[in-house]
Design a protein around this motif. Structure first.
Motif, PDB file in Angstrom:
ATOM      1  N   GLU A   1     -13.760 -84.836 -25.194  1.00  0.00           N
ATOM      2  CA  GLU A   1     -14.949 -84.353 -25.891  1.00  0.00           C
ATOM      3  C   GLU A   1     -16.127 -84.114 -24.952  1.00  0.00           C
ATOM      4  N   PRO A   2     -16.413 -84.993 -23.977  1.00  0.00           N
ATOM      5  CA  PRO A   2     -17.524 -84.688 -23.060  1.00  0.00           C
ATOM      6  C   PRO A   2     -17.332 -83.369 -22.313  1.00  0.00           C
ATOM      7  N   GLU A   3     -16.082 -83.085 -21.894  1.00  0.00           N
ATOM      8  CA  GLU A   3     -15.813 -81.835 -21.182  1.00  0.00           C
ATOM      9  C   GLU A   3     -16.025 -80.625 -22.081  1.00  0.00           C
ATOM     10  N   ILE A   4     -15.632 -80.752 -23.345  1.00  0.00           N
ATOM     11  CA  ILE A   4     -15.791 -79.634 -24.270  1.00  0.00           C
ATOM     12  C   ILE A   4     -17.262 -79.391 -24.581  1.00  0.00           C
ATOM     13  N   ARG A   5     -18.030 -80.462 -24.736  1.00  0.00           N
ATOM     14  CA  ARG A   5     -19.468 -80.292 -24.971  1.00  0.00           C
ATOM     15  C   ARG A   5     -20.148 -79.694 -23.737  1.00  0.00           C
ATOM     16  N   ALA A   6     -19.670 -80.056 -22.546  1.00  0.00           N
ATOM     17  CA  ALA A   6     -20.211 -79.450 -21.326  1.00  0.00           C
ATOM     18  C   ALA A   6     -19.855 -77.967 -21.262  1.00  0.00           C
ATOM     19  N   LEU A   7     -18.656 -77.615 -21.725  1.00  0.00           N
ATOM     20  CA  LEU A   7     -18.251 -76.209 -21.775  1.00  0.00           C
ATOM     21  C   LEU A   7     -19.161 -75.425 -22.712  1.00  0.00           C
ATOM     22  N   ASP A   8     -19.508 -76.014 -23.851  1.00  0.00           N
ATOM     23  CA  ASP A   8     -20.405 -75.348 -24.786  1.00  0.00           C
ATOM     24  C   ASP A   8     -21.800 -75.193 -24.183  1.00  0.00           C
TER      25      ASP A   8
ATOM     26  N   TYR B   1     -13.181 -68.950 -21.019  1.00  0.00           N
ATOM     27  CA  TYR B   1     -12.126 -68.526 -21.944  1.00  0.00           C
ATOM     28  C   TYR B   1     -10.792 -68.397 -21.228  1.00  0.00           C
ATOM     29  N   ALA B   2      -9.713 -68.615 -21.973  1.00  0.00           N
ATOM     30  CA  ALA B   2      -8.363 -68.516 -21.428  1.00  0.00           C
ATOM     31  C   ALA B   2      -7.956 -67.047 -21.290  1.00  0.00           C
TER      32      ALA B   2
ATOM     33  N   GLU C   1      -4.533 -84.414 -27.485  1.00  0.00           N
ATOM     34  CA  GLU C   1      -4.190 -84.538 -26.075  1.00  0.00           C
ATOM     35  C   GLU C   1      -4.402 -83.234 -25.310  1.00  0.00           C
ATOM     36  N   SER C   2      -3.971 -82.121 -25.876  1.00  0.00           N
ATOM     37  CA  SER C   2      -4.048 -80.863 -25.146  1.00  0.00           C
ATOM     38  C   SER C   2      -4.722 -79.745 -25.924  1.00  0.00           C
ATOM     39  N   ILE C   3      -5.095 -79.995 -27.161  1.00  0.00           N
ATOM     40  CA  ILE C   3      -5.789 -78.995 -27.956  1.00  0.00           C
ATOM     41  C   ILE C   3      -6.988 -79.643 -28.641  1.00  0.00           C
ATOM     42  N   ALA C   4      -7.959 -78.819 -29.016  1.00  0.00           N
ATOM     43  CA  ALA C   4      -9.136 -79.307 -29.722  1.00  0.00           C
ATOM     44  C   ALA C   4      -9.668 -78.188 -30.599  1.00  0.00           C
ATOM     45  N   PHE C   5     -10.415 -78.570 -31.629  1.00  0.00           N
ATOM     46  CA  PHE C   5     -11.012 -77.602 -32.533  1.00  0.00           C
ATOM     47  C   PHE C   5     -12.485 -77.939 -32.711  1.00  0.00           C
TER      48      PHE C   5
ATOM     49  N   THR D   1     -13.851 -72.619 -33.161  1.00  0.00           N
ATOM     50  CA  THR D   1     -13.311 -72.478 -31.813  1.00  0.00           C
ATOM     51  C   THR D   1     -12.071 -73.339 -31.629  1.00  0.00           C
ATOM     52  N   GLY D   2     -11.066 -72.758 -30.986  1.00  0.00           N
ATOM     53  CA  GLY D   2      -9.888 -73.503 -30.581  1.00  0.00           C
ATOM     54  C   GLY D   2      -9.862 -73.629 -29.072  1.00  0.00           C
ATOM     55  N   TYR D   3      -9.599 -74.839 -28.580  1.00  0.00           N
ATOM     56  CA  TYR D   3      -9.595 -75.113 -27.139  1.00  0.00           C
ATOM     57  C   TYR D   3      -8.201 -75.559 -26.701  1.00  0.00           C
ATOM     58  N   ARG D   4      -7.895 -75.298 -25.439  1.00  0.00           N
ATOM     59  CA  ARG D   4      -6.640 -75.763 -24.849  1.00  0.00           C
ATOM     60  C   ARG D   4      -6.932 -76.411 -23.497  1.00  0.00           C
ATOM     61  N   ASN D   5      -6.291 -77.531 -23.260  1.00  0.00           N
ATOM     62  CA  ASN D   5      -6.455 -78.214 -21.982  1.00  0.00           C
ATOM     63  C   ASN D   5      -5.625 -77.491 -20.933  1.00  0.00           C
ATOM     64  N   ALA D   6      -6.305 -76.820 -20.006  1.00  0.00           N
ATOM     65  CA  ALA D   6      -5.618 -76.042 -18.970  1.00  0.00           C
ATOM     66  C   ALA D   6      -5.571 -76.856 -17.679  1.00  0.00           C
ATOM     67  N   GLY D   7      -4.791 -77.919 -17.683  1.00  0.00           N
ATOM     68  CA  GLY D   7      -4.687 -78.753 -16.493  1.00  0.00           C
ATOM     69  C   GLY D   7      -5.874 -79.680 -16.370  1.00  0.00           C
TER      70      GLY D   7
END
Length: 245
Positions: free
Chosen positions: A114-121, A140-141, A189-193, A218-224
């Motif tokens: 979640e911290p990484e996703i909020r930083a992405l936003d 974006y992927a 683990e590897s996806i988020a909404f 928004t749909g997110y995917r953990n890319a490594g």
């Protein structure tokens, strides 16, 4: 806590009397215990890879020759190990094979995503203010699927998304102020909404003010080692009881 449930089959077992697995999947899914899972191909389709002395050694077949094999997996979220064991015992394959229940390695809050996703936003907010299309696209992927209300079209892939973003910024002058009014995110683990209300303010090319409140899914995917946006749907939020599109 999350548990990996390894479904172990047995080549010598008679599965003719085994009950279907679909009711088990449906029941645990309805109770939000089973998060996801899938069957695996037979061991004969496996490839085992080793590296020795810098040389990649590949062999067809499983790591170990045995009558028992992993036939599939399920990810469970349970309060206790006993609850996970009870769920495993109800799986139809447990009557002819075996179920291995293994807890996920514990992670602290910083590893949950979640911290990484909020930083992405937050990066999207900064890049919009700077009108930096490259920084926005980097969030974006490559296979992103996006719909934006200003174009009314879906963008399939990163090239189409970049073109759409360039069109958006061509329609405004000066910085675009992106204010996040509400942001909820659910991480696996590897996806988020994510579900957000975002206010966009600026000046249109014709001089008119831009001031829209948008609903963003928004749909997110953990890319490594980083998260990327793989799906985005943007619409105008409800105003006076009416929903825009």
């Amino acid at each position: 806590m999350k548990y990996m449930l390894l479904v172990c089959g047995d080549d010598t077992a008679d599965d003719s009397g085994m009950t279907p697995v679909e009711p088990w999947v449906e029941d645990l899914g309805d109770r939000n215990v089973r998060l996801h899972g899938h069957r695996l191909a037979r061991p004969a389709d496996a490839v085992t890879v080793r590296v020795r002395g810098g040389e990649v050694l590949r062999s067809d077949g499983p790591f170990a020759e045995t009558k028992e094999y992993v036939a599939g997996y399920d990810i469970l979220e349970c309060d206790t190990l006993e609850e996970a064991v009870e769920a495993a015992a109800r799986h139809p394959v447990a009557t002819i094979g075996a179920m291995e229940v293994r807890p996920f390695w514990p992670m602290d809050d910083e590893e949950e995503g979640e911290p990484e996703i909020r930083a992405l936003d937050a990066e999207l907010t900064d890049a919009a203010r700077e009108r930096d299309v490259d920084r926005i696209v980097a969030c974006y992927a490559p296979d992103v699927e996006a719909f934006h209300f200003t174009t009314g079209l879906e963008a399939h892939g990163i090239d189409a998304f970049r073109k759409a973003m360039e069109g958006v910024f061509a329609s405004v002058t000066g910085p675009v102020i992106r204010e996040v009014l509400e942001f909820r995110v659910r991480v696996d683990e590897s996806i988020a909404f994510g579900h957000a209300l975002v206010r966009l303010r600026g000046t249109l090319a014709g001089g008119e003010p831009l001031d829209d409140v948008l609903r963003v899914t928004t749909g997110y995917r953990n890319a490594g080692l980083r998260w990327q946006i793989v799906h985005e749907h943007v619409s105008v939020a409800a105003v006076n009881g009416e929903e825009g599109s």
